[in-house]
Design a protein around this motif. Structure first.
Motif, PDB file in Angstrom:
ATOM      1  N   ALA A 127       0.829  -1.213   0.000  1.00 15.90           N
ATOM      2  CA  ALA A 127       0.000   0.000   0.000  1.00 15.90           C
ATOM      3  C   ALA A 127       0.858   1.255   0.000  1.00 15.90           C
ATOM      4  CB  ALA A 127      -0.938  -0.001   1.199  1.00 15.90           C
ATOM      5  N   THR A 128       1.890   1.267   0.839  1.00 12.98           N
ATOM      6  CA  THR A 128       2.720   2.467   0.958  1.00 12.98           C
ATOM      7  C   THR A 128       3.628   2.649  -0.249  1.00 12.98           C
ATOM      8  OG1 THR A 128       4.051   3.724   2.537  1.00 12.98           O
ATOM      9  CG2 THR A 128       4.701   1.437   2.183  1.00 12.98           C
ATOM     10  N   SER A 129       4.059   1.558  -0.884  1.00 16.64           N
ATOM     11  CA  SER A 129       4.902   1.657  -2.081  1.00 16.64           C
ATOM     12  C   SER A 129       4.086   2.109  -3.290  1.00 16.64           C
ATOM     13  CB  SER A 129       5.577   0.316  -2.378  1.00 16.64           C
ATOM     14  OG  SER A 129       6.449  -0.054  -1.332  1.00 16.64           O
ATOM     15  N   LEU A 130       2.935   1.506  -3.478  1.00 20.63           N
ATOM     16  CA  LEU A 130       2.080   1.856  -4.606  1.00 20.63           C
ATOM     17  C   LEU A 130       1.548   3.282  -4.469  1.00 20.63           C
ATOM     18  CD1 LEU A 130       0.849   0.711  -7.209  1.00 20.63           C
ATOM     19  CD2 LEU A 130      -1.087  -0.109  -5.856  1.00 20.63           C
ATOM     20  N   GLY A 131       1.312   3.707  -3.214  1.00 21.26           N
ATOM     21  CA  GLY A 131       0.814   5.056  -2.985  1.00 21.26           C
ATOM     22  C   GLY A 131       1.917   6.086  -2.822  1.00 21.26           C
ATOM     23  N   ASN A 132       3.189   5.637  -2.883  1.00 22.67           N
ATOM     24  CA  ASN A 132       4.351   6.536  -2.738  1.00 22.67           C
ATOM     25  C   ASN A 132       4.305   7.318  -1.421  1.00 22.67           C
ATOM     26  OD1 ASN A 132       3.632   7.142  -6.111  1.00 22.67           O
ATOM     27  ND2 ASN A 132       5.388   5.953  -5.457  1.00 22.67           N
ATOM     28  N   VAL A 133       3.981   6.593  -0.336  1.00 22.26           N
ATOM     29  CA  VAL A 133       3.837   7.239   0.971  1.00 22.26           C
ATOM     30  C   VAL A 133       5.108   7.132   1.802  1.00 22.26           C
ATOM     31  CG1 VAL A 133       2.488   7.359   3.097  1.00 22.26           C
ATOM     32  CG2 VAL A 133       1.361   6.743   0.946  1.00 22.26           C
ATOM     33  N   LEU A 143       7.306   2.700  -8.899  1.00 21.46           N
ATOM     34  CA  LEU A 143       7.312   3.277 -10.245  1.00 21.46           C
ATOM     35  C   LEU A 143       5.910   3.277 -10.841  1.00 21.46           C
ATOM     36  CD1 LEU A 143       9.262   4.407 -12.415  1.00 21.46           C
ATOM     37  CD2 LEU A 143       9.331   2.104 -13.387  1.00 21.46           C
ATOM     38  N   LEU A 144       5.189   2.180 -10.654  1.00 24.96           N
ATOM     39  CA  LEU A 144       3.811   2.086 -11.150  1.00 24.96           C
ATOM     40  C   LEU A 144       2.950   3.193 -10.558  1.00 24.96           C
ATOM     41  CD1 LEU A 144       2.936  -1.728 -11.139  1.00 24.96           C
ATOM     42  CD2 LEU A 144       2.574  -0.159 -13.027  1.00 24.96           C
ATOM     43  N   GLY A 145       3.025   3.347  -9.246  1.00 24.20           N
ATOM     44  CA  GLY A 145       2.212   4.343  -8.582  1.00 24.20           C
ATOM     45  C   GLY A 145       2.584   5.760  -8.970  1.00 24.20           C
TER      46      GLY A 145
END
Length: 484
Positions: free
Chosen positions: A428-434, A463-465
């Motif tokens: 969640a945090t990687s995809l949301g760049n948090v 990268l996707l996010g």
């Protein structure tokens, strides 16, 4: 030729030259503090600049400057990857992060302004390398402004068109002639706000080096800190300054521009901003009240902790002022939900973006009305203007794919013997760049314990996010590579 490879190569060469130039800016920092990392910084800068010059020399005879959509997709994705590979050189050569997988993870976390880190002792890293670490986020944030302004609308990424319509000096039918003028305005604004925060932090009592680094990573909504404890034990005034600039960085830069021009009517008629402001306020009140009941802390302390963490997570900055996972189970769930919110379109924030949530909820409620009145024309309206149906479809597709990617990511990470909570939080945090998540990657932990495969998976998700999903996923489509 299916792709304009010479123009693509030329642009990638320019990006490497910019990258190498920023690396060179770290050299005075290293020399000032008398640390050994100046050799690694100099070597990395020379390699990166040399590669950029070489790439531009090879592609100097360009047949055409015209870029098609396919070229755009390839440039954006390849640009971030190439920048991350070369950006990892200072870590590797200096020995600060000798492992390539770890160095690449730290670097792409910087450029994507995610803020997830594998460093267990940040304060032992040389200052020149720490400054480069902060610069990667600032470069990434500046790149996102240009990406949102010039490239994503061109590629038809839903939600970004709404930002373009608000950009100062831009109209949808005259995007290209004004793009350079608008980009300059927003870059000056970005630089100006960074300097303003650095000065404010300095006068609030922060060390000059720390003030500069934290201003760089705040305006990029990145969250890299020069301290192991992030911003937990700093003066309350410093926390309030960071809160203000985090919120500003999560706001569309065009609205900030209008605000500085005293066009407040434009700002407060913007529906996305009103939702962003209201949502932040409501969640802050909920968290504050919960902390007052559960922790029995003074009101100001509870309010500041609540406001700091809510703004940090919504804007995807990721700075930490306290261990929010220890507050209450209810708040842990609430903060996990915030990982999926994101800031405004046209800001440096990551995540789904507020505007997409607004479009989703409005379209969902309208769908109920359409069931009762199937012949009625009921367009989704944002700030009083009808949104094109193609953009609505694009937004709905984005959110569905976002959820699918999240579930696939959790499944893959769990298959690497990562526990359920940590897998959910890390993805969640990687995809949301948090940056911080839950489980073993909570606010007081880092990603050092992730398996190597997990780090590469999370790097791909960052990268996707950051590149709005479609930009990267398009490259995985067989249709993309067919000749037309």
């Amino acid at each position: 030729m299916r792709f304009n490879l010479k123009v693509i190569g030329d642009i990638l060469g320019i990006l490497l030259l910019i990258n190498g130039g920023f690396m060179a800016l770290c050299l005075p920092i290293s020399l000032y503090y008398g640390e050994h990392d100046w050799i690694a910084i100099t070597t990395s800068s020379i390699i990166t600049l040399g590669s950029g010059f070489l790439l531009r020399y090879i592609t100097r005879k360009k047949k055409s400057k015209e870029l098609k959509k396919k070229d755009g997709y390839l440039i954006v994705t390849a640009g971030w990857i190439v920048m991350s590979i070369f950006g990892a050189l200072p870590y590797i050569i200096s020995g600060s992060i000798p492992n390539f997988s770890n160095a690449f993870f730290e670097t792409i976390s910087g450029y994507t302004t995610t803020g997830a880190s594998i460093l267990t002792d940040i304060e032992s890293v040389p200052n020149g390398i720490l400054f480069w670490r902060s610069l990667t986020q600032w470069i990434g944030g500046m790149g996102i402004i240009v990406l949102a302004l010039a490239i994503l609308p061109f590629l038809g990424i839903g939600g970004m068109q709404l930002f373009v319509a608000e950009a100062p000096g831009i109209t949808p039918d005259k995007l290209q002639p004004r793009i350079q003028e608008t980009a300059k305005r927003l870059w000056f604004l970005y630089v100006g706000l960074t300097l303003a925060e650095a000065i404010a932090l300095y006068f609030a009592g922060m060390d000059p080096f720390d003030a500069i680094n934290h201003s760089l990573t705040t305006m990029a909504t990145g969250g890299f800190s020069t301290k192991n404890d992030s911003l937990q034990f700093v003066d309350p005034l410093i926390q309030y300054i960071v809160i203000f600039f985090m919120f500003l960085a999560g706001t569309s830069f065009t609205l900030t521009y209008f605000g500085l021009k005293r066009n407040f009517k434009k700002v407060f008629k913007n529906e996305e901003f009103l939702v962003y402001l209201s949502f932040t306020a409501v969640i802050t009140v909920i968290v504050t009240v919960t902390l007052l009941v559960v922790n029995d802390k003074p009101f100001e302390n509870s309010f500041r902790d609540a406001l700091f963490q809510v703004v940090s997570l919504i804007t995807t900055t990721g700075f930490v002022s306290a261990d929010y996972t220890s507050w209450a189970p209810f708040l842990s769930v609430l903060f996990f939900i915030l990982l999926f919110v994101g800031g405004s379109a046209g800001s440096t924030a990551g995540g789904v973006k507020v505007i997409r949530h607004v479009v989703l909820f409005k379209n969902s409620f309208l769908e109920l009305k359409r069931q009762l009145h199937p012949s009625a024309v009921m367009p989704v309206r944002i700030s009083g203007k009808a949104v094109e149906q193609s953009i609505v479809y694009n937004v709905l597709a984005f959110i569905m794919i976002y959820i699918l990617v999240f579930l696939v990511g959790v499944t893959l990470l769990s298959s690497m013997n990562v526990d359920f909570d940590t897998a959910f939080g890390a993805v969640a945090t990687s995809l949301g760049n948090v940056g911080p998540g839950i489980g073993d990657v909570g606010p007081l932990n880092n990603f050092a314990g992730m398996p190597t495969g997990g780090k590469w998976l999370l790097s791909a998700l960052m990268l996707l996010g950051r590149l709005e999903l479609f930009t990267v996923l398009m490259l995985l489509s067989p249709h993309f590579w067919r000749k037309r």
